[in-house]
Enzyme design. Structure first.
Site, PDB file in Angstrom:
ATOM      1  CG  HIS A  30       2.496   3.466  -3.215  1.00 32.59           C
ATOM      2  ND1 HIS A  30       3.561   3.618  -3.959  1.00 32.59           N
ATOM      3  CD2 HIS A  30       2.852   2.915  -2.008  1.00 32.59           C
ATOM      4  CE1 HIS A  30       4.587   3.413  -3.422  1.00 32.59           C
ATOM      5  NE2 HIS A  30       4.464   2.885  -2.069  1.00 32.59           N
ATOM      6  CD  GLU A  31       1.400   1.971   1.219  1.00 34.52           C
ATOM      7  OE1 GLU A  31       1.774   0.894   1.329  1.00 34.52           O
ATOM      8  OE2 GLU A  31       1.867   3.036   1.207  1.00 34.52           O
TER       9      GLU A  31
END
Length: 328
Positions: A244-245
């Site tokens: 996600h990051e």
């Protein structure tokens, strides 16, 4: 969709070989995404964004006092205008004899900084095996091996840097200690992914910076160390906080950016979503526009067991941004 199919089996088997299926005509330098209708006109001077707009992932039920919220509409307009300018700059540079061609496939070197309070596991001293498993998860997610669209990106671990410093533990988002840590430790150029692992403040699972035209010492990704594969962060310990990051680091917004109106996440094939989804709410539909909420997308907030895909539009956006911001 429900839980991602056969994910644990696929991860145990290693990274699958996947053919890149991107329309390069929509991802190469010189093509401005439709979402950049907010772009400055040719010749207009547009200032560098004032900050790198970090973004975060929060646990279900977590209340992050200093959570970096999703961007405001004004910040999205700022970022989209900056992307348009960065693309035009690249086109102008390509006119020179030494200009680099747009990239269609990218291997990203990864430097991992393990921030520890002491030498114990409770103090942040996670084993190397968790880090190598995280790299495998990134490669599976970004290759499309878990069921989503293939992207241009693969990841190669270059270095594990272990730092014992109680003053940086836990890592506090937006603090002077975070800035000191990153300024001291960050390695490589714009194309190098620096990952900082440790205990985090305020119930955060991780946060990241978006790309900029000028390299900033804060550039990189911060991830809760126990969210790595095999960690102790229940429901968030399969490595997808990292996935996600890194998506933010490659210029993706949350799927719920902007809610049900406006340009949303600036990607046309992710259905609009009014708010973050948690756990795995199959069939959730919070907007009247077409499509159920994209709860299985890596850029939502669902459990790791629920998220398994990027879309072709997200893959294209990431490659466009890479060629604009991070390519040599």
């Amino acid at each position: 969709m429900g839980l991602r199919p056969n994910l644990l089996t696929r991860r145990a088997a290693g990274v699958a070989s996947t053919t890149l299926a991107l329309l390069l005509s929509t991802a190469t330098v010189g093509v401005v995404p439709a979402a950049s209708a907010f772009s400055a006109a040719p010749g207009e001077v547009c200032a560098e964004p004032a900050d790198v707009h970090s973004d975060a992932r929060v646990k279900k039920g977590g209340i992050a006092e200093h959570e970096p919220n999703e961007l405001t509409a004004a910040q999205v307009r700022e970022r989209e205008a900056d992307l348009a300018i960065a693309l035009r700059d690249r086109v102008n540079h390509r006119a020179g004899a030494q200009a680099a061609s747009p990239l269609a496939a990218v291997t990203i070197p990864v430097v991992v900084h393990v921030i520890q309070r002491d030498a114990t596991r409770a103090g942040g001293n996670i084993p190397d095996s968790m880090i190598t498993s995280q790299i495998t998860v990134l490669n599976q997610a970004y290759s499309g091996a878990t069921g989503g669209a293939a992207t241009a990106f693969s990841f190669q671990l270059s270095k594990i840097n272990r730092v014992t410093n109680p003053a940086w533990y836990p890592i506090v988002q937006g603090s002077s200690a975070e800035r000191q840590m990153k300024t001291s430790l960050r390695e490589g150029g714009k194309n190098t992914l620096n990952v900082y692992l440790g205990e985090l403040s305020d119930d955060l699972l991780g946060w990241a910076t978006f790309p900029q035209r000028k390299l900033n010492s804060m550039d990189g990704v911060v991830v809760l160390s126990e969210s790595l594969p095999g960690g102790t962060a229940a429901n968030y310990n399969q490595g997808d906080t990292g996935t996600h990051e890194v998506g933010h680091w490659l210029n993706l917004y949350h799927t719920f950016q902007g809610g049900c109106s406006g340009t949303g996440d600036s990607v046309s094939d992710t259905p609009a979503e009014a708010s973050p989804a948690f756990e795995c709410p199959t069939g959730r539909d919070t907007c009247t526009t077409a499509g159920l909420d994209p709860i299985t997308n890596f850029m939502d907030y669902t459990y790791d067991s629920c998220m398994y895909q990027f879309t072709a539009g997200q893959a294209s956006r990431m490659l466009t941004a890479w060629n604009a911001y991070r390519a040599a």
